[in-house]
Design a protein around this motif. Structure first.
Motif, PDB file in Angstrom:
ATOM      1  N   SER A 114       0.860  -1.193   0.000  1.00 22.88           N
ATOM      2  CA  SER A 114       0.000   0.000   0.000  1.00 22.88           C
ATOM      3  C   SER A 114       0.891   1.236   0.000  1.00 22.88           C
ATOM      4  O   SER A 114       1.822   1.323   0.822  1.00 22.88           O
ATOM      5  CB  SER A 114      -0.920   0.009   1.232  1.00 22.88           C
ATOM      6  N   THR A 156      -2.236   5.730  -6.269  1.00 18.53           N
ATOM      7  CA  THR A 156      -2.387   5.251  -4.885  1.00 18.53           C
ATOM      8  C   THR A 156      -2.845   3.792  -4.932  1.00 18.53           C
ATOM      9  O   THR A 156      -3.822   3.461  -5.611  1.00 18.53           O
ATOM     10  CB  THR A 156      -3.417   6.083  -4.109  1.00 18.53           C
ATOM     11  N   THR A 158      -3.964   0.585  -2.531  1.00 17.83           N
ATOM     12  CA  THR A 158      -4.388   0.125  -1.206  1.00 17.83           C
ATOM     13  C   THR A 158      -4.667  -1.373  -1.275  1.00 17.83           C
ATOM     14  O   THR A 158      -5.448  -1.823  -2.113  1.00 17.83           O
ATOM     15  CB  THR A 158      -5.655   0.857  -0.735  1.00 17.83           C
ATOM     16  N   HIS A 160      -5.893  -4.890   0.597  1.00 19.06           N
ATOM     17  CA  HIS A 160      -6.672  -5.507   1.682  1.00 19.06           C
ATOM     18  C   HIS A 160      -6.512  -7.028   1.581  1.00 19.06           C
ATOM     19  O   HIS A 160      -6.788  -7.607   0.528  1.00 19.06           O
ATOM     20  CB  HIS A 160      -8.153  -5.146   1.578  1.00 19.06           C
ATOM     21  N   GLN A 182      -6.702  -5.505  -4.311  1.00 13.90           N
ATOM     22  CA  GLN A 182      -5.901  -4.297  -4.424  1.00 13.90           C
ATOM     23  C   GLN A 182      -6.694  -3.233  -5.191  1.00 13.90           C
ATOM     24  O   GLN A 182      -7.196  -3.481  -6.294  1.00 13.90           O
ATOM     25  CB  GLN A 182      -4.582  -4.589  -5.143  1.00 13.90           C
TER      26      GLN A 182
END
Length: 217
Positions: A114, A156, A158, A160, A182
């Motif tokens: 991330s 960006t 992120t 999970h 993602q």
């Protein structure tokens, strides 16, 4: 004639006394022998009873040896059963350790995968702490491209972790199958989500699980 007859009878009587005495002595001897034989009989019974009394002790000794041998065989069989791959896998028996390794790996993957345009340095620092071995080498080799892409595209990412399943666990190593989502966000564009699946190997170091290998599946 009468006198001679009496004399002869007397002599015969006197001569007969020793014979009678000898017979008496013979009878006494026989009686003594019988008595000795009778006295010896109980001793014979004791002699025969001696081995009979020893048999229970012999049998007890044999049984003890057999039981010890059987116990040793059962112990070896038990050790072999305990040392099989299935029973040595703590992921099947130690829920606390399994939860810990899954949690540490989930946390690490969420951090190293991330990043944003302005915080790649924090991501790099996290990788230095949470990765080791081949995983860190691979990550370091690719991170230069990640930093450039994030800066150029204002990207960006992120990550999970949806599920981290521990497939094998020992006292200091673990293998996991990890499923991740993602989310990619670029400035001025709609976010997109991609699924990823990783095979992860971790090692326990100073009370914390560190990722040492990452392979995409």
């Amino acid at each position: 004639m009468t006198d001679e007859t009496d004399v002869e009878g007397a002599e015969a009587g006197e001569a007969g006394v020793p014979g009678t005495a000898e017979r008496a002595r013979d009878e006494d001897t026989d009686a003594g022998a019988g008595a000795d034989a009778g006295a010896g009989a109980p001793g014979g019974e004791e002699t025969e009873a001696g081995p009979a009394r020893r048999w229970p002790r012999v049998l007890a000794g044999v049984l003890a040896v057999v039981l010890l041998a059987a116990g040793g065989a059962f112990y070896v069989a038990g050790r072999q059963l305990r040392d099989t791959p299935a029973t040595s896998n703590k992921a099947l028996t130690d829920s606390a350790a399994t939860t810990q390794v899954a949690g540490d790996v989930t946390n690490a993957l969420g951090k190293v995968f991330s990043y944003g345009p302005g915080d790649t340095a924090a991501t790099k620092a996290s990788a230095q702490q949470l990765l080791a071995g081949r995983a860190l080498q691979q990550y370091a080799a690719l991170f230069g491209q990640v930093e450039k892409q994030a800066a150029d595209q204002k990207l960006t990412l992120t990550t999970h972790v949806v599920r981290a399943g521990v497939t094998r666990l020992t006292h200091d190593s673990a293998h996991l199958l990890v499923f991740m989502d993602q989310v990619y966000e670029r400035k001025g564009k709609a976010a997109s989500t991609a699924a990823a699946q990783l095979s992860v190997t971790a090692r326990l170091r100073q009370g914390r699980w560190t990722i040492v290998e990452i392979d995409a599946r």
